[in-house]
Every structure is written in C-alpha cells, then in structure tokens.
Design a protein around this motif. Structure first.
Motif, PDB file in Angstrom:
ATOM      1  N   VAL A  75      17.435  57.751 -13.514  1.00  0.00           N
ATOM      2  CA  VAL A  75      16.341  56.778 -13.469  1.00  0.00           C
ATOM      3  C   VAL A  75      15.370  57.046 -14.601  1.00  0.00           C
ATOM      4  CG1 VAL A  75      14.333  56.032 -12.164  1.00  0.00           C
ATOM      5  CG2 VAL A  75      16.523  56.375 -10.995  1.00  0.00           C
ATOM      6  N   LEU A 244      18.383  67.939  -2.851  1.00  0.00           N
ATOM      7  CA  LEU A 244      17.669  67.185  -1.817  1.00  0.00           C
ATOM      8  C   LEU A 244      18.592  66.866  -0.638  1.00  0.00           C
ATOM      9  CD1 LEU A 244      15.407  64.670  -3.784  1.00  0.00           C
ATOM     10  CD2 LEU A 244      14.830  66.888  -2.802  1.00  0.00           C
ATOM     11  N   GLN A 247      18.871  70.003   1.339  1.00  0.00           N
ATOM     12  CA  GLN A 247      17.617  70.280   2.038  1.00  0.00           C
ATOM     13  C   GLN A 247      17.463  69.401   3.276  1.00  0.00           C
ATOM     14  OE1 GLN A 247      14.107  68.944  -0.053  1.00  0.00           O
ATOM     15  NE2 GLN A 247      12.891  70.715   0.610  1.00  0.00           N
ATOM     16  N   SER A 248      17.696  68.108   3.088  1.00  0.00           N
ATOM     17  CA  SER A 248      17.516  67.184   4.210  1.00  0.00           C
ATOM     18  C   SER A 248      18.503  67.488   5.336  1.00  0.00           C
ATOM     19  CB  SER A 248      17.698  65.743   3.728  1.00  0.00           C
ATOM     20  OG  SER A 248      17.501  64.843   4.788  1.00  0.00           O
ATOM     21  N   MET A 251      17.572  70.727   7.131  1.00  0.00           N
ATOM     22  CA  MET A 251      16.385  70.554   7.977  1.00  0.00           C
ATOM     23  C   MET A 251      16.736  69.790   9.242  1.00  0.00           C
ATOM     24  SD  MET A 251      13.358  69.855   5.196  1.00  0.00           S
ATOM     25  CE  MET A 251      12.028  69.800   6.412  1.00  0.00           C
ATOM     26  N   MET A 271      10.478  63.510  -7.622  1.00  0.00           N
ATOM     27  CA  MET A 271      10.378  63.734  -6.184  1.00  0.00           C
ATOM     28  C   MET A 271      10.295  65.211  -5.827  1.00  0.00           C
ATOM     29  SD  MET A 271      10.083  61.749  -3.707  1.00  0.00           S
ATOM     30  CE  MET A 271       9.559  62.345  -2.109  1.00  0.00           C
ATOM     31  N   ARG A 273       8.456  67.364  -6.812  1.00  0.00           N
ATOM     32  CA  ARG A 273       7.075  67.850  -6.763  1.00  0.00           C
ATOM     33  C   ARG A 273       6.346  67.446  -5.486  1.00  0.00           C
ATOM     34  NH1 ARG A 273       6.965  65.182 -11.803  1.00  0.00           N
ATOM     35  NH2 ARG A 273       7.819  66.562 -13.407  1.00  0.00           N
ATOM     36  N   HIS A 274       6.940  66.559  -4.743  1.00  0.00           N
ATOM     37  CA  HIS A 274       6.282  66.079  -3.525  1.00  0.00           C
ATOM     38  C   HIS A 274       5.951  67.269  -2.613  1.00  0.00           C
ATOM     39  CE1 HIS A 274       5.704  64.116   0.351  1.00  0.00           C
ATOM     40  NE2 HIS A 274       5.650  62.942  -0.254  1.00  0.00           N
ATOM     41  N   ALA A 275       4.767  67.212  -2.009  1.00  0.00           N
ATOM     42  CA  ALA A 275       4.283  68.332  -1.208  1.00  0.00           C
ATOM     43  C   ALA A 275       5.242  68.696  -0.072  1.00  0.00           C
ATOM     44  CB  ALA A 275       2.901  68.006  -0.637  1.00  0.00           C
ATOM     45  N   ALA A 276       5.951  67.709   0.442  1.00  0.00           N
ATOM     46  CA  ALA A 276       6.853  67.990   1.555  1.00  0.00           C
ATOM     47  C   ALA A 276       8.213  68.493   1.067  1.00  0.00           C
ATOM     48  CB  ALA A 276       7.051  66.731   2.403  1.00  0.00           C
ATOM     49  N   ILE A 277       8.468  68.430  -0.212  1.00  0.00           N
ATOM     50  CA  ILE A 277       9.763  68.816  -0.770  1.00  0.00           C
ATOM     51  C   ILE A 277       9.670  70.158  -1.484  1.00  0.00           C
ATOM     52  CG2 ILE A 277      11.575  68.157  -2.401  1.00  0.00           C
ATOM     53  CD1 ILE A 277      11.445  66.307  -0.032  1.00  0.00           C
TER      54      ILE A 277
ATOM     55  N   LEU B  69      11.104  51.348 -12.954  1.00  0.00           N
ATOM     56  CA  LEU B  69      11.963  52.114 -12.049  1.00  0.00           C
ATOM     57  C   LEU B  69      11.243  53.268 -11.368  1.00  0.00           C
ATOM     58  CD1 LEU B  69      15.320  52.267 -14.023  1.00  0.00           C
ATOM     59  CD2 LEU B  69      14.661  50.730 -12.179  1.00  0.00           C
ATOM     60  N   VAL B  75      14.855  50.544  -8.178  1.00  0.00           N
ATOM     61  CA  VAL B  75      16.083  51.255  -8.513  1.00  0.00           C
ATOM     62  C   VAL B  75      17.253  50.641  -7.761  1.00  0.00           C
ATOM     63  CG1 VAL B  75      17.302  53.439  -8.276  1.00  0.00           C
ATOM     64  CG2 VAL B  75      14.930  53.414  -9.087  1.00  0.00           C
ATOM     65  N   SER B 248       2.031  62.961  -0.079  1.00  0.00           N
ATOM     66  CA  SER B 248       2.032  64.192  -0.863  1.00  0.00           C
ATOM     67  C   SER B 248       0.613  64.672  -1.118  1.00  0.00           C
ATOM     68  CB  SER B 248       2.774  63.970  -2.182  1.00  0.00           C
ATOM     69  OG  SER B 248       2.822  65.154  -2.932  1.00  0.00           O
ATOM     70  N   MET B 251      -1.000  66.041   2.073  1.00  0.00           N
ATOM     71  CA  MET B 251      -0.430  67.343   2.452  1.00  0.00           C
ATOM     72  C   MET B 251      -0.964  68.439   1.545  1.00  0.00           C
ATOM     73  SD  MET B 251       3.517  66.388   3.429  1.00  0.00           S
ATOM     74  CE  MET B 251       3.957  68.057   3.930  1.00  0.00           C
ATOM     75  N   ASN B 252      -1.049  68.113   0.254  1.00  0.00           N
ATOM     76  CA  ASN B 252      -1.601  69.110  -0.674  1.00  0.00           C
ATOM     77  C   ASN B 252      -3.035  69.468  -0.321  1.00  0.00           C
ATOM     78  OD1 ASN B 252       0.534  69.762  -2.355  1.00  0.00           O
ATOM     79  ND2 ASN B 252       0.201  67.972  -3.659  1.00  0.00           N
ATOM     80  N   HIS B 274      14.646  61.182   4.115  1.00  0.00           N
ATOM     81  CA  HIS B 274      14.767  62.641   3.953  1.00  0.00           C
ATOM     82  C   HIS B 274      14.043  63.352   5.099  1.00  0.00           C
ATOM     83  CE1 HIS B 274      14.196  66.661   2.292  1.00  0.00           C
ATOM     84  NE2 HIS B 274      15.075  66.383   1.343  1.00  0.00           N
ATOM     85  N   ALA B 275      14.668  64.418   5.592  1.00  0.00           N
ATOM     86  CA  ALA B 275      14.142  65.122   6.763  1.00  0.00           C
ATOM     87  C   ALA B 275      12.716  65.609   6.567  1.00  0.00           C
ATOM     88  CB  ALA B 275      15.059  66.293   7.105  1.00  0.00           C
ATOM     89  N   ALA B 276      12.369  65.932   5.336  1.00  0.00           N
ATOM     90  CA  ALA B 276      11.024  66.459   5.090  1.00  0.00           C
ATOM     91  C   ALA B 276      10.015  65.330   4.901  1.00  0.00           C
ATOM     92  CB  ALA B 276      11.043  67.349   3.849  1.00  0.00           C
ATOM     93  N   ILE B 277      10.469  64.109   4.792  1.00  0.00           N
ATOM     94  CA  ILE B 277       9.593  62.974   4.533  1.00  0.00           C
ATOM     95  C   ILE B 277       9.401  62.132   5.794  1.00  0.00           C
ATOM     96  CG2 ILE B 277       9.285  60.872   3.179  1.00  0.00           C
ATOM     97  CD1 ILE B 277       9.079  63.337   1.472  1.00  0.00           C
TER      98      ILE B 277
END
Lengths: 330, 330
Positions: A75, A244, A247-248, A251, A271, A273-277, B69, B75, B248, B251-252, B274-277
């Motif tokens: 992308v 990812l 991870q998913s 979890m 993605m 960098r996302h706080a949850a990732i 994108l 996407v 994000s 959470m931060n 995603h499990a964390a999202i």
DNA sequence: CTCTTTTATGAATACGTATTCATAAAATTA
DNA sequence: TAATTTTATGAATACGTATTCATAAAAGAG
C-alpha cells in the motif's frame, strides 16, 4: 470530442499550428496563440494522449507490478511510486500480481507500450527477467531482486534476519521460529538465511515454516508450531502482515503477547505503531522510501540518452525497532 | 518492436491479413493463419494497444479516482475495482485524489480517453459533476454521491449513523461525540445526520468534530473532546481509519478501551477484526463488495447501445458489528 | 459449361497528433 | 535599395492498427 483539426478550422489556422500552441513552441505569433486558445476553450478541446503517444513512440507512463494490497507494505510503496512518477509527469499503470503468473501480467504490460517498469513481484530465478531484458524496456526491481542482478532497490534481508533473530535471542529466547513466504523470493530467502546465521548450528527444521503468506497459511503454521513437543517462545515473521496474523490468532487463542509469545515482524507498516499492536519490527535506515529510489532511477534510465546505462543496485541497511510485541523470556 | 507490417512482410501477406489473424476473423485460410502465427512468434510480435485504441476510438480502460490508500477502506475497494474490471477485459488507471483538487485529476483523466470513470472522491455539490455529464463519458460514483443523482452505489449513511449512535446510547452512554470528515461529502453528511437523529434534541455542538480526516486532525479533535467540562464517554468515528486513530491515541494516553471510552467506527476494514483491535463498526449487508456494483454498472453503461441509459442508484442497508471497542458505561 | 455465391486477400484509408520540409512575409543588415 | 536572415505558417507525412471496399479465385447451382 473536438480534435486539433476542429480547433484549427475554428481558429482559421492549420492543424500543425494548433499543435505548436499546445506544446508551447516558440516562433508562433502572439495573436495566433490567442486565436487558437480561444478556439480550444470554445470547443472544450483536450489533447488526445493516445494519438500523441502513437506519434511520439512514448507514452509517458510506467507500469508498476506490485504485490496485492492486502499486504500493507505494498500500500505504502504503491502510493509512493504513483506519486513520485506523477510528480515527474508520468502516469502509472498498476498491476496487482497474485501468486506466480508473472508471464501473463508481463504480456499485458508489454502491449501497453509503457516506457518503463517497476517490478516487485519477481522470483530469484524468474525467467521473466530474460524476457524483460530482451524487450529493451527499462525496468527496476523493487524490494525483491533477481539472481542475475540488474537494477534493484532492496533491504539487506540477510542482515535484517540476523537483527530480528538476535533481538529475540538476546531477550532470552532459545526457541525461535521463522514464518515466511516462498524462499524463491529474494526477500524471504535472505531473511531465512539471516535467521539461520544468527542461530548458528542450532536450527531445527520444524521451526521453519514456509507459507504462501495468506492469513490461513500463517495460522496453519502457528498451529503446527504450537503442536510441537518443544514449541517456540518467539516468532520471527518475515513481514509485518504475517506478524499481525500471528499476533491476532495467538491472542484469540488466549496467548498474551509478549508474555506467552514474542513476535518480531519486518517492514514497519503504519499499523505496527498502533498502541494496541506495538509490533517489534525491522525497517531500513534510508531517508527516503524505497519506492522513490526505484522510480527515480527508472526515470533516469528512460530519459538517459546513453547507450550503455549504468546499473543501480541499492541495498539499504536494516534497523530494528523494538516495541512491545517482544519481551524477555520468563 | 515489430509491427504488424513487419509480420506481414515476413509471412508474405498483407498487413490487414495479419490484423485479421490477430482478431480471430473468420474467412482467413488455415495455412495463412499458421504462416502469420509463425511470423509473429519469430518476431516476438505484440499488438500495439495504443495504435488499436486510436483506431477503434476506445481504450478498453477505465479510470478510478479513489481516496488515498492511507485509508484502508480504499485499499479494498481499489483491489475490487481493478480486479473486476480486469476480469471483464478492462484496464484501470488509478488516481489517488488528495483533498479537493478534483478539477486537475479530472482534466488528466479526460485526456487519457478512458471509456468510463469510477469516482469516489466527489463532493455533494461538486461542479465536476456537470462537466463529467457534459463530457458524455459514462461515470459511476462509488461510496459518495452527488446532490444531482446520477449513477451511484453507497451505504445508507444516515441509517448507519443512527445504528452506531443508538448502539452507544443503548450501552448507557448519554454523552456521545461525533468525529468525522468534511460534511460536503455525502458520507460524512449522512453519518452526521444519523447521529443527530438518534440523539434527538440533545445534541451539543462541541461534541461534533469535523476534521480533514488526517491522524493529526483526529488527535486534535480527541484532545478537544477530553478538555470539555463534560467530556463524552463514547465516540462515533465516521470511518474505521479515524476510529483507529482515536483508539491508538487514547490508549497511549492511558485510557482503556472500552472501559474509559467506547468507540464505534464504520467500514469494517480488515484490521478492525484483529484481536488486539476489536473495533465495533458499521458495514453493509450486501453479498458483494460495493466496488463490484460500481464497475459492473459502469461496464454496462459503456457497452449498452441504447441512447438513453438507465441510472443505477443503489443504497445498501447498513449493519452494526458489535465488537469490544464499545462497552456498557460504568 | 455458364452463372452465381462464397471465400480469401490486398489496396486504400482513417484515427489525432507531432514533425519535417518548404515557403512567404517580415525584419535586419550592408 | 538589395541581400540576407529571422519569423510564422501550411502541406505532407508517419506512428500501428482496424476497417471498408474492391477483386480474384474457388466453390456451388442450374
């Protein structure tokens, strides 16, 4: 649609004169210019780029043969390449290449008379390389390279593999698995090589999972790893997209990241960098995106008049970004 | 590159005969076909699509004017549109339109002589609509619509806004904020309308944040909401991309989702699962992707011989997907 | 065997532009 | 004023293909 002939007639001049006005030729009378411009506006005239391309034997367009956008890595690179090309007056024809049928895409691209090609879906020993070379169309490989060299921008994948694996080792993990894609891609090939190198002698075959990079395949690989007598405590996934997926899935199965499993990816997609990732990952150190190297050199090749063009072979140095998907083994 | 003339000469036939072989015309001798095909192979001949386009006055290509994108929504739609078009023998020229300068892109596209346009970056009162109509090029709006109607596929944005907001209200949140994009886009316009409708009379102006959809702007909006005397306990973000930015950032800052803040997005981009999202979101109920509607109807318009073409106006029913980014107010 | 139809092919042309070449008019120089 | 250069323009052409039209050869009908 009005043609330059129509404009010419309306302005009371000849078609070549219209052409001259369009292309800003000198040596055309100021009043004539105005007459022609007026006629163009009145007729809502727009130059036909198809005709121009045919006459000039160049299309001012390049083809980008990219991996599917499901992988966020592509992308960003697609955006970069399209925008850089556009900034230089080039249009980009985008092709999303699914697994393997490079030949078909390549046939398509050649018919389009593009002035050059950025190629990211090529295998180490891809026969398409020879055909492209033979076609005389300038092309630059991006992210992946071919065994025969040519023009390419890549990351030092082996060093990246070493970096990632060492990071996990240093956290105390002795059982580190590798999940990647087909090793006839230079990327996965190199990343696996680095993984093995960092591990020294103690590489176990069933810690290495070569998948087709789809989410299902990755999940399958994780399942196989978990089912081992000695399941790994850390995974080096060869791309962030695959990381990812790991991870998913983990979890969802109740695993905590990084307490129960450390994960390191590669690419540093946004993605991550996302706080949850908070994905630990490997990226390159360069100040500009890889895609930019590719396009800039491609345009150089296209516009260089020299018969023998110099190759561009850029291998960027990798850098580890430690986030919270990897942690000390407990 | 060899031309059909070269092939003709080598095969000892005329150029039109080569053309006939290429296009599978009947009434050409079997032996001649073979001669020509042999010559084509020997010369590595490939038809020049530029020349063909000029002669046939159609390019077998469409333009897609998409949002950038960076928003994962585009996407998936880009992938769908490119692939569906390709399956029908059409090439797609992809344009990524940043904010606002529709005119420039539109000019570009017209010069390319595309056979049709899929347009997702259009404003409710965009003057480009009239120009497109005037140009006689078939076009279909995708995701967004124009006040004057035309051909479009969209979600019922107002109903979606109601769904999302009601969901949050039902969880006990009385202070629900809205973060969205420019309301001269039909999407944000509708989603805001639905939000207001669901809230009935009790809408507070400073709970409504209209941004330019960038991450920085969203963060800024969140900051403003948190600084209120009565900060909201739930946010309806008008797209998943914006919802992820909220999530994000919060959470931060140490907020727990959903305990300290409930979030609902819209689009159901793949990452939301995603499990964390675990993003609560709104999507549509249709069995095929929106982009497919758009392309299929566009191709219908292109290939229909009727003088008066019927409009396609599809408004898909929205559906809420409750995940774990929203929870009961505590 | 003659007349008509079908089959197979080439010559000529058009699509819309840029470019080369020739030329008339204007401007400059001597 | 005559000779030369510069400026401004149009006629003709080419890019590679598909298509129309004409026509020669072959096949079929009587």
């Amino acid at each position: 649609m009005a043609s330059s002939k129509d404009v010419a007639k309306r302005a009371g001049v000849s078609q070549p004169t219209v052409s001259r006005v369009i292309n800003g030729s000198t040596n055309v009378n100021k009043e004539t210019i105005e007459k022609v411009q007026r006629a163009m506006e009145e007729l809502n005239y727009r130059p036909n780029l198809i005709a121009r391309s045919l006459k000039q034997q160049k299309t001012k367009s390049i083809a980008l043969i990219s991996g599917a956008l499901h992988n966020p890595f592509f992308v960003d690179s697609t955006t970069t390449i399209v925008n850089v090309a556009k900034a230089h007056g080039y249009r980009t024809l985008v092709y999303f290449e699914e697994q393997g049928n490079n030949e078909a895409v390549y046939e398509e691209v050649l018919k389009q008379q593009v002035d050059g090609i950025v190629l990211s879906s090529i295998f180490i020993d891809d026969p398409v390389y020879r055909e492209l070379e033979h076609s005389k169309i300038p092309f630059v490989m991006f992210n992946r390279r071919h065994q025969l060299g040519g023009n390419f921008v890549e990351i030092d994948n082996e060093k990246a593999g070493v970096l990632a694996t060492n990071h996990l080792l240093e956290l105390g993990h002795s059982k580190v698995a590798w999940i990647g894609g087909p090793t006839n891609c230079s990327t996965f090939h190199g990343r696996l090589l680095g993984y093995k190198k960092a591990l020294g002698g103690i590489v176990k075959g069933n810690w290495i999972k070569e998948t087709n990079t789809t989410e299902e395949a990755v999940i399958d690989a994780v399942d196989q790893l978990l089912a081992l007598d000695e399941p790994p405590t850390a995974i080096f996934a060869a791309t962030d997209a695959m990381a990812l997926s790991c991870q998913s899935y983990l979890m969802n199965k109740g695993y905590r990241i990084p307490e129960d499993m450390s994960i390191c990816g590669m690419d540093d997609i946004p993605m991550s960098r996302h706080a949850a990732i908070q994905l630990t990952t490997v990226t390159h150190e360069a100040s500009k995106p890889m895609g930019q190297y590719a396009v800039e050199h491609l345009l150089h090749l296209i516009n260089s008049s020299k018969e023998v063009k110099e190759d561009m072979q850029v291998t960027l140095r990798p850098r580890l970004i430690a986030r919270h998907s990897s942690g000390v083994k407990n």
